[in-house]
Design a protein around this motif. Structure first.
Motif, PDB file in Angstrom:
ATOM      1  N   LEU A   1      12.882   4.065   0.275  1.00  0.00           N
ATOM      2  CA  LEU A   1      11.623   3.422   0.894  1.00  0.00           C
ATOM      3  C   LEU A   1      11.632   2.257   1.485  1.00  0.00           C
ATOM      4  O   LEU A   1      10.714   2.171   2.633  1.00  0.00           O
ATOM      5  CB  LEU A   1      10.501   3.315  -0.232  1.00  0.00           C
ATOM      6  N   CYS A   2      12.406   1.448   1.121  1.00  0.00           N
ATOM      7  CA  CYS A   2      12.588   0.082   1.868  1.00  0.00           C
ATOM      8  C   CYS A   2      13.235   0.564   3.256  1.00  0.00           C
ATOM      9  O   CYS A   2      12.753   0.081   4.408  1.00  0.00           O
ATOM     10  CB  CYS A   2      13.619  -0.715   1.343  1.00  0.00           C
ATOM     11  N   ILE A   3      14.252   1.349   3.446  1.00  0.00           N
ATOM     12  CA  ILE A   3      14.847   1.780   4.660  1.00  0.00           C
ATOM     13  C   ILE A   3      13.771   2.434   5.518  1.00  0.00           C
ATOM     14  O   ILE A   3      13.700   1.870   6.830  1.00  0.00           O
ATOM     15  CB  ILE A   3      15.966   2.913   4.437  1.00  0.00           C
TER      16      ILE A   3
ATOM     17  N   GLY B   1       0.664  -1.267  -0.042  1.00  0.00           N
ATOM     18  CA  GLY B   1      -0.007  -0.039  -0.108  1.00  0.00           C
ATOM     19  C   GLY B   1       0.808   1.261  -0.029  1.00  0.00           C
ATOM     20  O   GLY B   1       0.326   2.289  -0.622  1.00  0.00           O
ATOM     21  N   TRP B   2       1.982   1.241   0.656  1.00  0.00           N
ATOM     22  CA  TRP B   2       3.211   2.341   0.531  1.00  0.00           C
ATOM     23  C   TRP B   2       3.928   2.276  -0.590  1.00  0.00           C
ATOM     24  O   TRP B   2       4.899   3.306  -0.693  1.00  0.00           O
ATOM     25  CB  TRP B   2       3.779   2.078   1.797  1.00  0.00           C
ATOM     26  N   GLY B   3       3.720   1.256  -1.750  1.00  0.00           N
ATOM     27  CA  GLY B   3       4.302   1.523  -2.651  1.00  0.00           C
ATOM     28  C   GLY B   3       5.770   0.720  -3.016  1.00  0.00           C
ATOM     29  O   GLY B   3       6.568   0.613  -4.026  1.00  0.00           O
ATOM     30  N   LEU B   4       6.164  -0.270  -1.785  1.00  0.00           N
ATOM     31  CA  LEU B   4       7.289  -1.031  -1.944  1.00  0.00           C
ATOM     32  C   LEU B   4       7.043  -2.220  -2.747  1.00  0.00           C
ATOM     33  O   LEU B   4       5.760  -2.909  -2.652  1.00  0.00           O
ATOM     34  CB  LEU B   4       7.664  -1.480  -0.530  1.00  0.00           C
TER      35      LEU B   4
ATOM     36  N   ALA C   1      10.741   9.607  11.495  1.00  0.00           N
ATOM     37  CA  ALA C   1      11.931  10.221  10.830  1.00  0.00           C
ATOM     38  C   ALA C   1      13.278  10.038  11.602  1.00  0.00           C
ATOM     39  O   ALA C   1      14.186  10.093  11.001  1.00  0.00           O
ATOM     40  CB  ALA C   1      11.724  11.749  10.508  1.00  0.00           C
ATOM     41  N   SER C   2      13.048  10.374  12.829  1.00  0.00           N
ATOM     42  CA  SER C   2      14.481  10.589  13.537  1.00  0.00           C
ATOM     43  C   SER C   2      15.015   9.220  13.941  1.00  0.00           C
ATOM     44  O   SER C   2      15.927   8.949  14.055  1.00  0.00           O
ATOM     45  CB  SER C   2      13.939  11.068  15.010  1.00  0.00           C
ATOM     46  N   GLN C   3      14.012   8.262  13.802  1.00  0.00           N
ATOM     47  CA  GLN C   3      14.776   6.917  14.113  1.00  0.00           C
ATOM     48  C   GLN C   3      15.382   6.429  12.821  1.00  0.00           C
ATOM     49  O   GLN C   3      16.671   5.811  12.821  1.00  0.00           O
ATOM     50  CB  GLN C   3      13.565   5.799  14.033  1.00  0.00           C
ATOM     51  N   VAL C   4      15.243   6.846  11.508  1.00  0.00           N
ATOM     52  CA  VAL C   4      15.813   6.857  10.330  1.00  0.00           C
ATOM     53  C   VAL C   4      17.083   7.366  10.495  1.00  0.00           C
ATOM     54  O   VAL C   4      18.241   6.973  10.157  1.00  0.00           O
ATOM     55  CB  VAL C   4      15.081   7.074   9.201  1.00  0.00           C
ATOM     56  N   ILE C   5      17.151   8.786  10.941  1.00  0.00           N
ATOM     57  CA  ILE C   5      18.347   9.669  11.040  1.00  0.00           C
ATOM     58  C   ILE C   5      19.226   8.935  12.026  1.00  0.00           C
ATOM     59  O   ILE C   5      20.448   8.898  11.567  1.00  0.00           O
ATOM     60  CB  ILE C   5      17.888  10.983  11.372  1.00  0.00           C
ATOM     61  N   LYS C   6      18.904   8.403  12.877  1.00  0.00           N
ATOM     62  CA  LYS C   6      19.766   7.651  14.043  1.00  0.00           C
ATOM     63  C   LYS C   6      20.481   6.628  13.311  1.00  0.00           C
ATOM     64  O   LYS C   6      21.524   6.258  14.018  1.00  0.00           O
ATOM     65  CB  LYS C   6      19.068   7.649  15.122  1.00  0.00           C
TER      66      LYS C   6
ATOM     67  N   PHE D   1       7.324  11.212   5.121  1.00  0.00           N
ATOM     68  CA  PHE D   1       6.396  12.410   5.127  1.00  0.00           C
ATOM     69  C   PHE D   1       5.356  12.290   4.083  1.00  0.00           C
ATOM     70  O   PHE D   1       4.216  12.845   4.030  1.00  0.00           O
ATOM     71  CB  PHE D   1       7.034  13.864   5.402  1.00  0.00           C
ATOM     72  N   THR D   2       5.614  11.291   3.264  1.00  0.00           N
ATOM     73  CA  THR D   2       4.955  11.094   2.263  1.00  0.00           C
ATOM     74  C   THR D   2       3.846   9.835   2.427  1.00  0.00           C
ATOM     75  O   THR D   2       2.951   9.371   1.680  1.00  0.00           O
ATOM     76  CB  THR D   2       5.367  10.868   1.069  1.00  0.00           C
ATOM     77  N   LEU D   3       4.073   9.155   3.376  1.00  0.00           N
ATOM     78  CA  LEU D   3       3.299   7.531   3.598  1.00  0.00           C
ATOM     79  C   LEU D   3       2.093   8.161   4.440  1.00  0.00           C
ATOM     80  O   LEU D   3       1.970   8.775   5.393  1.00  0.00           O
ATOM     81  CB  LEU D   3       4.343   6.653   4.511  1.00  0.00           C
ATOM     82  N   LEU D   4       1.025   7.461   3.572  1.00  0.00           N
ATOM     83  CA  LEU D   4      -0.212   7.835   4.187  1.00  0.00           C
ATOM     84  C   LEU D   4      -0.607   6.976   5.298  1.00  0.00           C
ATOM     85  O   LEU D   4      -0.709   5.743   5.170  1.00  0.00           O
ATOM     86  CB  LEU D   4      -1.463   7.606   3.022  1.00  0.00           C
ATOM     87  N   PRO D   5      -1.052   7.581   6.745  1.00  0.00           N
ATOM     88  CA  PRO D   5      -1.277   6.664   7.553  1.00  0.00           C
ATOM     89  C   PRO D   5      -2.429   5.759   7.536  1.00  0.00           C
ATOM     90  O   PRO D   5      -2.693   4.860   8.419  1.00  0.00           O
ATOM     91  CB  PRO D   5      -1.746   7.749   8.856  1.00  0.00           C
ATOM     92  N   SER D   6      -3.501   6.127   6.767  1.00  0.00           N
ATOM     93  CA  SER D   6      -4.636   5.602   6.522  1.00  0.00           C
ATOM     94  C   SER D   6      -4.398   4.089   6.002  1.00  0.00           C
ATOM     95  O   SER D   6      -5.217   2.976   6.100  1.00  0.00           O
ATOM     96  CB  SER D   6      -5.564   6.313   5.642  1.00  0.00           C
ATOM     97  N   ILE D   7      -3.253   3.964   5.393  1.00  0.00           N
ATOM     98  CA  ILE D   7      -2.993   2.686   4.839  1.00  0.00           C
ATOM     99  C   ILE D   7      -2.695   1.293   5.911  1.00  0.00           C
ATOM    100  O   ILE D   7      -2.985   0.423   5.754  1.00  0.00           O
ATOM    101  CB  ILE D   7      -1.662   2.607   3.958  1.00  0.00           C
ATOM    102  N   ILE D   8      -2.227   2.117   7.118  1.00  0.00           N
ATOM    103  CA  ILE D   8      -2.251   1.253   8.239  1.00  0.00           C
ATOM    104  C   ILE D   8      -3.471   0.544   8.633  1.00  0.00           C
ATOM    105  O   ILE D   8      -3.555  -0.792   8.796  1.00  0.00           O
ATOM    106  CB  ILE D   8      -1.479   1.996   9.631  1.00  0.00           C
ATOM    107  N   ASP D   9      -4.374   1.536   8.770  1.00  0.00           N
ATOM    108  CA  ASP D   9      -5.851   1.021   9.100  1.00  0.00           C
ATOM    109  C   ASP D   9      -6.475   0.067   8.131  1.00  0.00           C
ATOM    110  O   ASP D   9      -7.008  -1.203   8.375  1.00  0.00           O
ATOM    111  CB  ASP D   9      -6.835   2.213   9.276  1.00  0.00           C
ATOM    112  N   GLU D  10      -6.277   0.518   6.721  1.00  0.00           N
ATOM    113  CA  GLU D  10      -6.652  -0.449   5.708  1.00  0.00           C
ATOM    114  C   GLU D  10      -5.951  -1.674   5.661  1.00  0.00           C
ATOM    115  O   GLU D  10      -6.739  -2.970   5.616  1.00  0.00           O
ATOM    116  CB  GLU D  10      -6.551   0.250   4.415  1.00  0.00           C
ATOM    117  N   ALA D  11      -4.706  -1.902   6.059  1.00  0.00           N
ATOM    118  CA  ALA D  11      -4.139  -3.073   6.257  1.00  0.00           C
ATOM    119  C   ALA D  11      -4.666  -4.097   7.300  1.00  0.00           C
ATOM    120  O   ALA D  11      -4.761  -5.294   7.311  1.00  0.00           O
ATOM    121  CB  ALA D  11      -2.640  -2.975   6.366  1.00  0.00           C
ATOM    122  N   GLU D  12      -4.919  -3.393   8.581  1.00  0.00           N
ATOM    123  CA  GLU D  12      -5.490  -4.100   9.594  1.00  0.00           C
ATOM    124  C   GLU D  12      -7.316  -4.713   9.103  1.00  0.00           C
ATOM    125  O   GLU D  12      -7.366  -5.601   9.520  1.00  0.00           O
ATOM    126  CB  GLU D  12      -5.687  -3.150  10.774  1.00  0.00           C
TER     127      GLU D  12
END
Length: 240
Positions: free
Chosen positions: A121-123, A58-61, A222-227, A188-199
């Motif tokens: 996107l994978c990261i 759903g997020w394009g991966l 975002a901060s988790q990726v940066i770290k 910041f482009t990933l739609l949170p609504s996709i999470i609910d759709e997957a559930e």
């Protein structure tokens, strides 16, 4: 968003690469027969695999389409529609190389992965779902776009070293900073609504806990990726 279901018709004998001894199998869906890669998983891991596959698609991966497969005894298996690509591990002949040669191959694989449009996107998505097992055996590649498989070890369901393995690979390339920037921007482009759709699509498998896991980490994506990438302080500490 829909989770496909199918009946197991024939188990293949030829195994493919993977820790769960997956097999090729023929299944019957509502509109056709198809070849899938079939894995027998514990119920929680099965639910995680189905949920993650739908979410990441759903997020394009590039993730093969998941199929919930049952046999005549109504036992459930995870299936994914076959993508007839070898893994990156197989493509590089990794299993046939001596250990000292393998170490020399990783920078070459990093250079290849750094060129994939899907790498940032994978990261990002691996970090979001807590996938710490993006090893070179679960990236399918045949010279074109990669495909990503095996997500049942996400969501901290199993104890693993806290790594984003795609980041670890990319750090061996010449362009880690550019990829870091792209991965953070993609979040910041990933739609949170996709999470609910997957559930909702996997509600019969009780996947609400995976939705909650992701949303509990939402503020820090975002901060988790940066770290995951070296910070200026890390570079300074070398000389202290």
């Amino acid at each position: 968003m829909e989770l496909l279901t199918a009946e197991l018709i024939h188990r293949g004998e030829r195994t493919v690469d993977g820790i769960n001894s997956p097999i090729r199998a023929i299944v019957r869906m509502a509109d056709r027969d198809a070849v899938v890669i079939l894995k027998e998983l514990a119920p929680t891991l099965l639910a995680a695999e189905c949920f993650a596959a739908l979410l990441l698609r759903g997020w394009g991966l590039n993730v093969p389409e998941p199929v919930l497969v049952h046999d005549h005894e109504e036992k459930n298996y995870f299936g994914s529609l076959e993508v007839n690509y070898p893994s990156l591990k197989q493509s590089m002949g990794f299993n046939n190389l001596a250990e000292n040669i393998r170490a020399q191959i990783y920078p070459h694989m990093a250079k290849i992965a750094a060129q994939w449009k899907q790498t940032p996107l994978c990261i990002a998505t691996d970090e979001i779902i807590g996938n710490k097992d993006r090893n070179i055996g679960n990236i399918l590649w045949d010279g074109g776009d990669p495909w990503f498989i095996d997500h049942e070890r996400s969501f901290d369901l199993l104890e693993q070293d806290d790594l984003n393995k795609m980041v670890e690979l990319i750090l061996l390339s010449d362009t880690p900073k550019a990829i870091q920037t792209s991965a953070v921007a993609i979040i910041f482009t990933l739609l949170p609504s996709i999470i609910d759709e997957a559930e909702q699509a996997t509600a019969a498998l009780d996947t609400a806990k995976f939705n909650a896991y992701i949303k509990s980490r939402t503020p820090g994506w975002a901060s988790q990726v940066i770290k995951r990438f070296p910070q200026p302080d890390d570079l300074l500490s070398v000389n202290t």
